[in-house]
Scaffold this motif. Structure first.
Motif, PDB file in Angstrom:
ATOM      1  N   VAL A 511      59.553  -1.888 -68.944  1.00 42.07           N
ATOM      2  CA  VAL A 511      59.334  -3.271 -68.539  1.00 42.07           C
ATOM      3  C   VAL A 511      57.846  -3.577 -68.415  1.00 42.07           C
ATOM      4  CG1 VAL A 511      59.710  -4.958 -66.688  1.00 42.07           C
ATOM      5  CG2 VAL A 511      61.564  -3.438 -67.393  1.00 42.07           C
ATOM      6  N   ALA A 512      57.086  -2.639 -67.865  1.00 41.29           N
ATOM      7  CA  ALA A 512      55.653  -2.859 -67.691  1.00 41.29           C
ATOM      8  C   ALA A 512      54.958  -3.067 -69.027  1.00 41.29           C
ATOM      9  CB  ALA A 512      55.030  -1.675 -66.952  1.00 41.29           C
ATOM     10  N   ALA A 513      55.326  -2.263 -70.029  1.00 45.16           N
ATOM     11  CA  ALA A 513      54.718  -2.412 -71.357  1.00 45.16           C
ATOM     12  C   ALA A 513      55.125  -3.734 -71.997  1.00 45.16           C
ATOM     13  CB  ALA A 513      55.136  -1.245 -72.251  1.00 45.16           C
ATOM     14  N   VAL A 514      56.365  -4.154 -71.769  1.00 45.55           N
ATOM     15  CA  VAL A 514      56.830  -5.445 -72.310  1.00 45.55           C
ATOM     16  C   VAL A 514      55.975  -6.580 -71.751  1.00 45.55           C
ATOM     17  CG1 VAL A 514      58.722  -7.117 -72.229  1.00 45.55           C
ATOM     18  CG2 VAL A 514      59.193  -4.726 -72.803  1.00 45.55           C
ATOM     19  N   ILE A 515      55.763  -6.573 -70.456  1.00 42.88           N
ATOM     20  CA  ILE A 515      54.963  -7.625 -69.827  1.00 42.88           C
ATOM     21  C   ILE A 515      53.525  -7.564 -70.322  1.00 42.88           C
ATOM     22  CG2 ILE A 515      54.052  -8.457 -67.618  1.00 42.88           C
ATOM     23  CD1 ILE A 515      56.702  -7.550 -66.351  1.00 42.88           C
ATOM     24  N   ASP A 516      53.016  -6.354 -70.483  1.00 45.98           N
ATOM     25  CA  ASP A 516      51.653  -6.154 -70.993  1.00 45.98           C
ATOM     26  C   ASP A 516      51.502  -6.752 -72.389  1.00 45.98           C
ATOM     27  OD1 ASP A 516      49.091  -5.299 -71.256  1.00 45.98           O
ATOM     28  OD2 ASP A 516      49.585  -3.186 -71.572  1.00 45.98           O
ATOM     29  N   LEU A 517      52.471  -6.517 -73.250  1.00 43.90           N
ATOM     30  CA  LEU A 517      52.417  -7.020 -74.622  1.00 43.90           C
ATOM     31  C   LEU A 517      52.551  -8.545 -74.674  1.00 43.90           C
ATOM     32  CD1 LEU A 517      54.553  -4.223 -76.269  1.00 43.90           C
ATOM     33  CD2 LEU A 517      52.188  -4.796 -76.883  1.00 43.90           C
ATOM     34  N   ILE A 518      53.399  -9.101 -73.817  1.00 46.03           N
ATOM     35  CA  ILE A 518      53.539 -10.565 -73.774  1.00 46.03           C
ATOM     36  C   ILE A 518      52.226 -11.205 -73.354  1.00 46.03           C
ATOM     37  CG2 ILE A 518      54.715 -12.498 -72.649  1.00 46.03           C
ATOM     38  CD1 ILE A 518      57.178 -10.744 -72.368  1.00 46.03           C
ATOM     39  N   ARG A 519      51.544 -10.551 -72.392  1.00 49.24           N
ATOM     40  CA  ARG A 519      50.256 -11.068 -71.946  1.00 49.24           C
ATOM     41  C   ARG A 519      49.209 -11.033 -73.053  1.00 49.24           C
ATOM     42  NH1 ARG A 519      49.661  -8.281 -66.022  1.00 49.24           N
ATOM     43  NH2 ARG A 519      50.168 -10.102 -64.757  1.00 49.24           N
ATOM     44  N   SER A 520      49.312 -10.047 -73.930  1.00 48.03           N
ATOM     45  CA  SER A 520      48.302  -9.887 -74.969  1.00 48.03           C
ATOM     46  C   SER A 520      48.411 -10.961 -76.052  1.00 48.03           C
ATOM     47  CB  SER A 520      48.441  -8.502 -75.609  1.00 48.03           C
ATOM     48  OG  SER A 520      49.638  -8.421 -76.367  1.00 48.03           O
ATOM     49  N   ALA A 521      49.577 -11.569 -76.185  1.00 42.84           N
ATOM     50  CA  ALA A 521      49.784 -12.618 -77.188  1.00 42.84           C
ATOM     51  C   ALA A 521      49.219 -13.935 -76.661  1.00 42.84           C
ATOM     52  CB  ALA A 521      51.273 -12.752 -77.490  1.00 42.84           C
ATOM     53  N   PRO A 522      49.011 -14.930 -77.537  1.00 51.94           N
ATOM     54  CA  PRO A 522      48.505 -16.235 -77.089  1.00 51.94           C
ATOM     55  C   PRO A 522      49.592 -17.062 -76.407  1.00 51.94           C
ATOM     56  CG  PRO A 522      48.861 -16.270 -79.457  1.00 51.94           C
ATOM     57  CD  PRO A 522      49.098 -14.864 -79.016  1.00 51.94           C
ATOM     58  N   THR A 523      50.106 -16.513 -75.298  1.00 55.86           N
ATOM     59  CA  THR A 523      51.153 -17.203 -74.537  1.00 55.86           C
ATOM     60  C   THR A 523      50.607 -17.842 -73.263  1.00 55.86           C
ATOM     61  OG1 THR A 523      51.668 -15.146 -73.359  1.00 55.86           O
ATOM     62  CG2 THR A 523      52.955 -15.628 -75.343  1.00 55.86           C
ATOM     63  N   GLU A 524      49.373 -17.436 -72.873  1.00 57.50           N
ATOM     64  CA  GLU A 524      48.796 -17.842 -71.586  1.00 57.50           C
ATOM     65  C   GLU A 524      49.745 -17.487 -70.443  1.00 57.50           C
ATOM     66  OE1 GLU A 524      46.731 -21.549 -71.274  1.00 57.50           O
ATOM     67  OE2 GLU A 524      46.546 -21.762 -73.447  1.00 57.50           O
ATOM     68  N   PHE A 525      50.328 -16.296 -70.551  1.00 54.38           N
ATOM     69  CA  PHE A 525      51.301 -15.807 -69.580  1.00 54.38           C
ATOM     70  C   PHE A 525      50.604 -15.468 -68.270  1.00 54.38           C
ATOM     71  CE2 PHE A 525      54.585 -12.226 -68.710  1.00 54.38           C
ATOM     72  CZ  PHE A 525      55.335 -13.084 -67.906  1.00 54.38           C
ATOM     73  N   ASN A 526      50.891 -16.237 -67.228  1.00 53.06           N
ATOM     74  CA  ASN A 526      50.275 -16.040 -65.922  1.00 53.06           C
ATOM     75  C   ASN A 526      51.305 -15.407 -64.995  1.00 53.06           C
ATOM     76  OD1 ASN A 526      48.561 -16.129 -63.717  1.00 53.06           O
ATOM     77  ND2 ASN A 526      49.000 -18.277 -63.262  1.00 53.06           N
ATOM     78  N   TYR A 527      51.487 -14.103 -65.143  1.00 56.57           N
ATOM     79  CA  TYR A 527      52.530 -13.378 -64.418  1.00 56.57           C
ATOM     80  C   TYR A 527      51.870 -12.640 -63.266  1.00 56.57           C
ATOM     81  CZ  TYR A 527      56.997 -10.844 -64.035  1.00 56.57           C
ATOM     82  OH  TYR A 527      58.206 -10.344 -63.625  1.00 56.57           O
ATOM     83  N   THR A 528      51.991 -13.182 -62.058  1.00 54.64           N
ATOM     84  CA  THR A 528      51.256 -12.638 -60.911  1.00 54.64           C
ATOM     85  C   THR A 528      52.112 -11.805 -59.985  1.00 54.64           C
ATOM     86  OG1 THR A 528      51.699 -14.694 -59.687  1.00 54.64           O
ATOM     87  CG2 THR A 528      49.633 -14.567 -60.922  1.00 54.64           C
ATOM     88  N   CYS A 529      53.440 -11.815 -60.194  1.00 50.29           N
ATOM     89  CA  CYS A 529      54.298 -11.085 -59.262  1.00 50.29           C
ATOM     90  C   CYS A 529      54.665  -9.714 -59.830  1.00 50.29           C
ATOM     91  CB  CYS A 529      55.575 -11.873 -58.978  1.00 50.29           C
ATOM     92  SG  CYS A 529      56.540 -12.248 -60.444  1.00 50.29           S
ATOM     93  N   ALA A 530      55.122  -8.818 -58.948  1.00 48.45           N
ATOM     94  CA  ALA A 530      55.607  -7.517 -59.395  1.00 48.45           C
ATOM     95  C   ALA A 530      56.927  -7.704 -60.138  1.00 48.45           C
ATOM     96  CB  ALA A 530      55.803  -6.602 -58.186  1.00 48.45           C
ATOM     97  N   SER A 531      57.275  -6.720 -60.937  1.00 47.67           N
ATOM     98  CA  SER A 531      58.516  -6.823 -61.715  1.00 47.67           C
ATOM     99  C   SER A 531      59.717  -6.992 -60.792  1.00 47.67           C
ATOM    100  CB  SER A 531      58.700  -5.568 -62.561  1.00 47.67           C
ATOM    101  OG  SER A 531      59.964  -5.581 -63.169  1.00 47.67           O
ATOM    102  N   SER A 532      60.616  -7.918 -61.166  1.00 51.53           N
ATOM    103  CA  SER A 532      61.830  -8.156 -60.387  1.00 51.53           C
ATOM    104  C   SER A 532      63.046  -7.566 -61.070  1.00 51.53           C
ATOM    105  CB  SER A 532      62.035  -9.668 -60.192  1.00 51.53           C
ATOM    106  OG  SER A 532      60.952 -10.237 -59.520  1.00 51.53           O
ATOM    107  N   ASP A 533      62.847  -6.840 -62.165  1.00 49.07           N
ATOM    108  CA  ASP A 533      63.978  -6.286 -62.902  1.00 49.07           C
ATOM    109  C   ASP A 533      64.828  -5.406 -61.979  1.00 49.07           C
ATOM    110  OD1 ASP A 533      65.355  -4.162 -64.694  1.00 49.07           O
ATOM    111  OD2 ASP A 533      64.707  -5.724 -66.103  1.00 49.07           O
ATOM    112  N   LEU A 534      66.095  -5.711 -61.894  1.00 49.16           N
ATOM    113  CA  LEU A 534      66.972  -5.039 -60.938  1.00 49.16           C
ATOM    114  C   LEU A 534      67.171  -3.569 -61.275  1.00 49.16           C
ATOM    115  CD1 LEU A 534      69.719  -7.817 -60.480  1.00 49.16           C
ATOM    116  CD2 LEU A 534      67.740  -7.343 -59.038  1.00 49.16           C
TER     117      LEU A 534
END
Length: 574
Positions: A511-534
């Motif tokens: 999950v951490a790598a997935v979020i990292d990769l999404i951030r690297s794309a031109p998505t302007e992903f502003n993900y400030t919280c810890a992972s909530s994946d159950l």
């Protein structure tokens, strides 16, 4: 009358004089007495029946109001005691024995007539006009209901006296723009059309609108057996009722199976695809990150690849305003889906790709409106995440019409944005719903109110407000409520590299790598919280995987050098 005839024969037998005058007086008295007694009994019984009925005021003394009053008089639940109407020529008159007054005096009528409910009989009024009326009625201490629209009455789906709660679209006061037939029919008429997610809120309405445009074949594609069954049953009834000559094909399948999609598109020679299949519930995708990315990103990729291989002419993605500067995985995954189609649009010329972005739709499976209504009926409390939260709203039929029209204007890689009107305060929406049901909000100023509003706090990844545009590069189109946006995207080779790495991360359930990769794309992903994946959190608790703290720390690490170089080169190209 028979008595008078018998008496005349009797008088004739007795040979009495002036018998005609006597007979006339007798006949008149008998008629008055017998008819009067019956009329008196009817009035007394009517008053007795009305005592047990709920006294209502009808807003609107036109033909619909009169029909409603007649229907209610014949029923056993409501007793119409007053009309009000804006037409001054009707005021101070009586209709069906019911007085007509001015809306300006409605408060006094409620007290004088002991009215316990107001019924709106304005089926042909515009939403703007209905909103003006509801603004006046909101503060009154009685519930407000309305009669069905003309279309529902004419087609027999509802009766004139079937009352319903005030529709939320009336509170918004937004009148839909008539669709342009040329745009509606361009990608549908006499063509084979496929809708993914056909059983969902947007997908099902797209299917209803598509039927009206006369396609040759309509393929319903959905993973949910019941949803597919329900929409197929409804559409078959519509086809039979309207006598359409349309082939309807229900197909079970997942958008993550490219071979299945390609075979379906080839088998039915699909010309146009509307891709509405997606996971859209923000908290659920936060709890299930990998599945959300798989379905929204790779589901779009597989459907698009299948369309290209099958020679589909037009492909329209149903996107969301949450894709703009996303703060949650759902919105980021939809932005990545847009990037996939933008990249493919540059890479090939077989299929024309376009995306349509809009906000919340009223009555969808994730809408707050049915939730609020259910909470009010249960006596509360109503749950609102934040007092300042606002959202854009649109009706499902209007959204579906605009999606179809926007898709007809696409040239390849276009991002269309729908004009959603003014944003709505969710807190104020909840309060208006409470007031229009004749109840009072329970708070510090009104401790003895009926319904309490509880603020639960923003959910994981949720924003106070949504946006529709990433940048300022927006232009008008031939439709007044559809805009086109020019936004940054990746070249297809760079997009492929990103997708390969994302696929590997999903396979490893990283999950951490997935979020990292999404951030690297031109998505302007502003993900400030810890992972909530159950699953990740549960695994961390039993020490089956790396602790969550380490996983969150990895999110801050940069992606691989190879990918950074590729992304930097795409920025220079842009």
């Amino acid at each position: 009358m028979f008595n008078a005839i018998a008496m005349a024969l009797f008088f004739s037998w007795l040979r009495l004089d002036d018998k005609l005058n006597l007979l006339f007086v007798y006949a008149v008295l008998s008629l008055v007495f017998v008819g009067g007694v019956r009329l008196l009994v009817r009035v007394l019984l009517g008053q007795r029946n009305n005592i047990s009925k709920e006294r209502v005021l009808i807003y609107g003394a036109g033909s619909s109001g009169r029909q409603l009053a007649q229907a209610l008089n014949n029923g056993d639940r409501f007793n119409p005691v007053m009309f009000v109407d804006d037409d001054v020529t009707l005021q101070r008159s009586t209709i069906l024995g019911i007085p007509v007054g001015s809306p300006d005096h409605i408060v006094s009528y409620i007290k004088l007539k002991n009215v316990s409910r107001i019924l709106l009989a304005l089926p042909s009024a515009s939403r703007g006009r209905r909103r003006e009326v509801l603004d006046k009625l909101e503060a009154l201490p009685v519930p407000v209901q309305s009669i069905p629209g003309f279309s529902d009455v004419v087609d027999g789906t509802m009766r004139i006296d079937e009352l319903q709660d005030v529709k939320i679209e009336d509170l918004l006061g937004r009148d839909p723009v008539a669709p342009k037939a040329k745009l509606m029919n361009a990608n549908i008429e006499d063509k084979a059309v496929l809708v993914t997610g056909a059983g969902g809120s947007i997908g099902s309405e797209l299917c209803r609108q598509i039927l009206k445009c006369g396609p040759k074949t309509l393929v319903l594609f959905d993973i949910s057996e019941y949803a597919l069954y329900a929409i197929e049953k409804e559409l078959r009834l519509q086809i039979a009722r309207e006598q359409y000559e349309i082939t309807l094909v229900p197909v079970l399948g997942s958008v993550q199976r490219e071979q299945r999609l390609e075979s379906v598109m080839r088998a039915f020679s699909i010309n146009t695809v509307y891709h509405a299949a997606a996971y859209k519930h923000v908290p659920l995708v936060e709890y299930n990150v990998i599945e959300g990315v798989r379905n929204n990103v790779f589901g779009t990729l597989h459907t698009a690849n299948a369309a290209i291989k099958a020679g589909v002419q037009t492909f329209v993605l149903v996107s969301t305003d949450k894709a703009v500067r996303p703060t949650n995985v759902m919105g980021a995954s939809k932005r990545l889906a847009e990037l996939v189609l933008q990249g493919l649009a540059q890479y090939q010329a077989i299929t024309r790709f376009s995306m349509v972005r809009f906000g919340n739709v009223l009555g969808s499976s994730g809408s707050v409106v049915p939730l609020f209504r259910e909470q009010i009926k249960k006596g509360g409390p109503i749950t609102v995440t934040d007092k300042n939260i606002i959202r854009y709203f649109m009706t499902i039929p209007e959204a579906a019409e605009l999606v179809i029209q926007a898709g007809a204007m696409g040239k390849g890689g276009d991002v269309f944005v729908l004009d959603m009107g003014e944003p709505v305060s969710i807190d104020q929406l909840a309060r208006r719903m409470i007031h229009l049901m004749g109840l009072e909000v329970k708070d510090d100023n009104h401790p003895y109110g009926d319904i309490e509003i509880k603020y639960t706090g923003l959910r994981p990844g949720e924003k106070l407000y949504e946006e529709l545009l990433i940048g300022d590069n927006v232009r008008k189109t031939q439709h007044s409520r559809i805009m086109a946006a020019d936004e940054r995207c990746l070249q297809w080779p760079q997009m492929q590299l990103l997708l390969n790495r994302l696929d590997n991360a999903c396979e490893k359930f990283d999950v951490a790598a997935v979020i990292d990769l999404i951030r690297s794309a031109p998505t302007e992903f502003n993900y400030t919280c810890a992972s909530s994946d159950l699953v990740v959190n549960a695994a961390c608790d039993i020490q089956a995987v790396q602790p969550l703290v380490s996983a969150v720390a990895r999110v801050e690490k940069p992606v691989s050098t190879e990918l950074n170089i590729a992304l930097d080169s795409s920025k220079q190209i842009a």
